[in-house]
Enzyme design. Sequence first.
Site, mmCIF file in Angstrom:
data_model
loop_
_atom_site.group_PDB
_atom_site.id
_atom_site.type_symbol
_atom_site.label_atom_id
_atom_site.label_comp_id
_atom_site.label_asym_id
_atom_site.label_seq_id
_atom_site.Cartn_x
_atom_site.Cartn_y
_atom_site.Cartn_z
ATOM 1 N N GLU A 284 0.683 -1.289 0.056
ATOM 2 C CA GLU A 284 -0.156 0.095 -0.049
ATOM 3 C C GLU A 284 0.840 1.079 -0.091
ATOM 4 O O GLU A 284 0.593 2.164 -0.753
ATOM 5 C CB GLU A 284 -0.852 0.055 1.034
ATOM 6 C CG GLU A 284 -2.012 -1.176 1.116
ATOM 7 C CD GLU A 284 -2.892 -1.059 -0.290
ATOM 8 O OE1 GLU A 284 -3.296 0.142 -0.468
ATOM 9 O OE2 GLU A 284 -3.206 -2.127 -0.667
ATOM 10 N N TRP A 287 1.780 2.036 -3.382
ATOM 11 C CA TRP A 287 0.684 2.712 -4.098
ATOM 12 C C TRP A 287 1.062 4.104 -4.101
ATOM 13 O O TRP A 287 0.660 4.975 -5.189
ATOM 14 C CB TRP A 287 -0.653 2.365 -3.636
ATOM 15 C CG TRP A 287 -1.354 1.085 -4.413
ATOM 16 C CD1 TRP A 287 -1.595 -0.139 -3.603
ATOM 17 C CD2 TRP A 287 -2.128 1.112 -5.616
ATOM 18 N NE1 TRP A 287 -2.062 -0.873 -4.643
ATOM 19 C CE2 TRP A 287 -2.135 -0.326 -5.698
ATOM 20 C CE3 TRP A 287 -2.202 2.038 -6.585
ATOM 21 C CZ2 TRP A 287 -3.048 -0.683 -6.806
ATOM 22 C CZ3 TRP A 287 -2.845 1.337 -7.839
ATOM 23 C CH2 TRP A 287 -3.193 0.211 -8.142
ATOM 24 N N TRP A 315 -21.138 12.999 -18.384
ATOM 25 C CA TRP A 315 -21.454 13.452 -17.000
ATOM 26 C C TRP A 315 -22.571 14.274 -16.842
ATOM 27 O O TRP A 315 -23.079 14.919 -17.775
ATOM 28 C CB TRP A 315 -20.360 14.323 -16.451
ATOM 29 C CG TRP A 315 -18.788 13.526 -16.573
ATOM 30 C CD1 TRP A 315 -17.854 14.181 -17.340
ATOM 31 C CD2 TRP A 315 -18.309 12.433 -16.023
ATOM 32 N NE1 TRP A 315 -16.843 13.023 -17.299
ATOM 33 C CE2 TRP A 315 -17.294 12.169 -16.299
ATOM 34 C CE3 TRP A 315 -19.075 11.648 -14.958
ATOM 35 C CZ2 TRP A 315 -16.523 11.058 -15.643
ATOM 36 C CZ3 TRP A 315 -18.319 10.338 -14.468
ATOM 37 C CH2 TRP A 315 -17.022 10.228 -14.791
ATOM 38 N N ASN A 350 -10.270 3.947 3.716
ATOM 39 C CA ASN A 350 -9.901 3.716 2.264
ATOM 40 C C ASN A 350 -11.142 3.070 1.630
ATOM 41 O O ASN A 350 -11.419 3.459 0.351
ATOM 42 C CB ASN A 350 -8.488 3.081 2.003
ATOM 43 C CG ASN A 350 -8.429 2.691 0.519
ATOM 44 O OD1 ASN A 350 -8.203 3.482 -0.329
ATOM 45 N ND2 ASN A 350 -8.213 1.105 0.250
ATOM 46 N N TRP A 368 -15.886 13.057 -11.782
ATOM 47 C CA TRP A 368 -15.122 12.625 -10.807
ATOM 48 C C TRP A 368 -14.158 14.022 -10.237
ATOM 49 O O TRP A 368 -13.523 14.082 -9.065
ATOM 50 C CB TRP A 368 -13.767 11.453 -11.009
ATOM 51 C CG TRP A 368 -13.139 11.879 -12.324
ATOM 52 C CD1 TRP A 368 -13.548 11.203 -13.648
ATOM 53 C CD2 TRP A 368 -12.080 12.369 -12.374
ATOM 54 N NE1 TRP A 368 -12.641 11.962 -14.441
ATOM 55 C CE2 TRP A 368 -11.494 12.466 -13.818
ATOM 56 C CE3 TRP A 368 -11.032 12.941 -11.438
ATOM 57 C CZ2 TRP A 368 -10.130 12.779 -14.094
ATOM 58 C CZ3 TRP A 368 -9.882 13.642 -11.803
ATOM 59 C CH2 TRP A 368 -9.583 13.412 -13.291
ATOM 60 N N TRP A 391 -9.006 9.009 -7.800
ATOM 61 C CA TRP A 391 -10.146 9.239 -8.258
ATOM 62 C C TRP A 391 -10.142 8.702 -9.902
ATOM 63 O O TRP A 391 -11.184 8.296 -10.136
ATOM 64 C CB TRP A 391 -10.284 10.714 -8.440
ATOM 65 C CG TRP A 391 -10.922 11.266 -6.938
ATOM 66 C CD1 TRP A 391 -10.304 11.730 -5.852
ATOM 67 C CD2 TRP A 391 -12.505 11.157 -6.595
ATOM 68 N NE1 TRP A 391 -11.188 11.793 -4.786
ATOM 69 C CE2 TRP A 391 -12.368 11.511 -5.269
ATOM 70 C CE3 TRP A 391 -13.606 10.690 -7.236
ATOM 71 C CZ2 TRP A 391 -13.839 11.678 -4.463
ATOM 72 C CZ3 TRP A 391 -14.729 10.907 -6.533
ATOM 73 C CH2 TRP A 391 -14.681 11.242 -5.236
HETATM 74 P P1 FAD Z 1 -2.902 2.726 5.379
HETATM 75 O O1 FAD Z 1 -3.764 1.354 4.762
HETATM 76 O O2 FAD Z 1 -2.160 2.472 6.765
HETATM 77 O O3 FAD Z 1 -1.569 2.569 4.193
HETATM 78 C C1 FAD Z 1 -0.312 3.000 4.473
HETATM 79 C C2 FAD Z 1 0.274 4.226 3.765
HETATM 80 O O4 FAD Z 1 0.024 3.818 2.047
HETATM 81 C C3 FAD Z 1 -0.892 5.531 3.492
HETATM 82 O O5 FAD Z 1 -0.639 6.121 4.728
HETATM 83 C C4 FAD Z 1 -0.643 5.936 2.192
HETATM 84 O O6 FAD Z 1 0.209 6.866 2.329
HETATM 85 C C5 FAD Z 1 -0.209 4.849 1.133
HETATM 86 N N1 FAD Z 1 -1.452 4.461 0.464
HETATM 87 C C6 FAD Z 1 -2.481 3.447 1.172
HETATM 88 N N2 FAD Z 1 -3.358 2.990 0.107
HETATM 89 C C7 FAD Z 1 -3.153 4.186 -0.729
HETATM 90 C C8 FAD Z 1 -3.587 4.231 -2.295
HETATM 91 N N3 FAD Z 1 -4.861 3.482 -2.647
HETATM 92 N N4 FAD Z 1 -3.291 5.243 -3.036
HETATM 93 C C9 FAD Z 1 -2.035 6.053 -2.620
HETATM 94 N N5 FAD Z 1 -1.678 5.615 -1.452
HETATM 95 C C10 FAD Z 1 -1.984 4.801 -0.754
HETATM 96 N N6 FAD Z 1 -4.365 9.057 -0.210
HETATM 97 C C11 FAD Z 1 -3.828 10.154 0.306
HETATM 98 O O7 FAD Z 1 -2.799 10.000 1.024
HETATM 99 N N7 FAD Z 1 -4.035 11.178 -0.135
HETATM 100 C C12 FAD Z 1 -5.296 11.659 -0.874
HETATM 101 O O8 FAD Z 1 -5.578 12.626 -1.506
HETATM 102 C C13 FAD Z 1 -6.098 10.368 -1.398
HETATM 103 N N8 FAD Z 1 -7.217 10.439 -2.054
HETATM 104 C C14 FAD Z 1 -7.998 9.370 -2.324
HETATM 105 C C15 FAD Z 1 -9.062 9.541 -2.915
HETATM 106 C C16 FAD Z 1 -9.926 8.470 -3.217
HETATM 107 C C17 FAD Z 1 -11.051 8.432 -4.139
HETATM 108 C C18 FAD Z 1 -9.368 7.286 -2.655
HETATM 109 C C19 FAD Z 1 -10.197 5.988 -3.175
HETATM 110 C C20 FAD Z 1 -8.072 7.039 -2.073
HETATM 111 C C21 FAD Z 1 -7.511 8.004 -1.721
HETATM 112 N N9 FAD Z 1 -6.280 8.027 -1.245
HETATM 113 C C22 FAD Z 1 -5.344 8.875 -1.000
HETATM 114 C C23 FAD Z 1 -5.685 6.469 -0.727
HETATM 115 C C24 FAD Z 1 -5.992 6.014 0.468
HETATM 116 O O9 FAD Z 1 -7.614 6.000 0.757
HETATM 117 C C25 FAD Z 1 -5.309 6.678 1.850
HETATM 118 O O10 FAD Z 1 -3.977 6.790 1.691
HETATM 119 C C26 FAD Z 1 -5.571 5.960 2.952
HETATM 120 O O11 FAD Z 1 -6.921 5.606 3.059
HETATM 121 C C27 FAD Z 1 -4.961 6.425 4.239
HETATM 122 O O12 FAD Z 1 -4.987 5.765 5.348
HETATM 123 P P2 FAD Z 1 -3.864 5.054 6.155
HETATM 124 O O13 FAD Z 1 -2.963 6.119 6.175
HETATM 125 O O14 FAD Z 1 -4.626 4.343 7.290
HETATM 126 O O15 FAD Z 1 -3.643 3.842 5.210
#
Ligand code: FAD
Length: 489
Positions: A284, A287, A315, A350, A368, A391
């Site tokens: 993650e 990602w 849209w 997430n 979006w 997005w």
């Molecule tokens: P954890 O599950 O603990 O993951 C650890 C770290 O991995 C996160 O802190 C983050 O840095 C990274 N990560 C995890 N999932 C993703 C992902 N899908 N994409 C990119 N990095 C990821 N994340 C943001 O940091 N900023 C945003 O503006 C953002 N906008 C989002 C918009 C949408 C529509 C969606 C579906 C997801 C978005 N995310 C965004 C990705 C993700 O939802 C968050 O990073 C995550 O929920 C953060 O929670 P956590 O730190 O507990 O993640």
Amino acid sequence: MSLPPILVWFRQDLRLTDNPALAEASASGHPILPLYILDDEDAGAWKMGGASRWWLHHSLKSLAKDLAQQGGNLLVRSGAAETVLAEVISETGAVGLYWNRRYEPWATDRDARLKTRWKDAGLDVRSFNGALLREPWTVVGKNGSTPKVYTPYWRALNALGEPADPAGQPAPAHYAAITGEHGDIDTILPLPSAPDWAGGLRDTWNPGEAGAHDRLAVFLDSAMGSYKDARNFPATPGVSRLSPHLHHGEISPNRIWHATRTKLASLGAAAAGVEGSAEHFLKELVWREFSHALLHNNPSLPETPLRSEFEAFPWIDDDDGLRAWQRGQTGYPIVDAGMRELWHTGYMHNRVRMIAASFLIKDLMIHWRHGEAWFWDTLVDADLASNAASWQWVAGCGADAAPFFRIFNPVLQGEKFDPNGEYVRRWVPEIARLPDRVLHKPWDAPALVLREAGITLGETYPVPIVDHAMARDRALSAFKSLKSDAAAA
Ligand code: FAD
């Protein structure tokens, strides 16, 4: 005679440990002048949103305090970086300018200009990687180019070996004294007042480097081992919640990576049971790296679909629908819970981000970019790369995206990932007394059950603003028209 100072320009690296720009400046022997510039003018359309500003206010305060403990003074200014730097360099006689790189297109263009300008003027200008495990241009596949989908990106990143070990705090540095105006964080980045909407943020977060380290420690001790399964359940403390700390650079991804590995190693024989979870967590983290690579290679990612056929998607302009979504008043409990969690805490889990985004894009057929803009303003982890890439991923128009025709059913998603309704009951208290079997679809509840739960649909909680089955068909036929247009073209 004392040496002239080196400016360390803090940006999204608001920490003292494992901060390459700070460490190099410290090693130079010159006194360090730490500087932060609120560079709204440079960011254009992507000025920081409200929740991010709240975070930044506290993070800067925390950084200033940490620096003060070492004898440093954080200089805080606002304005176009080009102008502010010229002023500060002339005021202080700085001979060096060090920073850690950012990756937003507006920032990379500006930084390239600044580097040329100040190198030409004879300054020692250096930039470093302080934000990513690997910078986008270093992760390439066998054909020498950046992988366009995630799994090959993960493989290519791993093929480079372990990311660098995180460095500790640099040896106590000698900081330059500031003679002029320090800049006042309270004035440059005022906290919200009248109304003060930030109470939920205050209750939820502890911005700053110490808060980031605490958050990592809690995650490694209590959630890392079950991450793979628990990460999908929004009522469970199954994720790290490190994203805002990472975005603001209060902790480096290298530290998180190595701390995860170290934790795993410390478990000895017990590690076997949690290796999958640890790897999933690191994936993650990657990602985030992949999103940065997408933005680096596609600077218009925040505005333009990667799959150009989506430019023609029909849209719908629906201000009422957009407002209902933003306020958590769609009538679909899991969507509303997510949108309210976001408004209250600046964060959304997430799994629920995916459900809420899918609902906006596919059920309401709202562009979006409206969702992206709302998240930008309300998320404490709003990040140009991750937000735009995510997005586009949900919309089906991005790299490695979920196909458009995979449309989340908000009722089934709620029942599967919030089976006991704990998450919905927390954020949508007006329906909390419904029994589990109808909690995710209040409109299916018999009149007596609604009455006993104190609910009048349409008054105390909305009737669904759109019928999911109808909306699904509508979205699919819009998608099909897109495909046939593309085939005919
Ligand atoms: P954890 O599950 O603990 O993951 C650890 C770290 O991995 C996160 O802190 C983050 O840095 C990274 N990560 C995890 N999932 C993703 C992902 N899908 N994409 C990119 N990095 C990821 N994340 C943001 O940091 N900023 C945003 O503006 C953002 N906008 C989002 C918009 C949408 C529509 C969606 C579906 C997801 C978005 N995310 C965004 C990705 C993700 O939802 C968050 O990073 C995550 O929920 C953060 O929670 P956590 O730190 O507990 O993640």
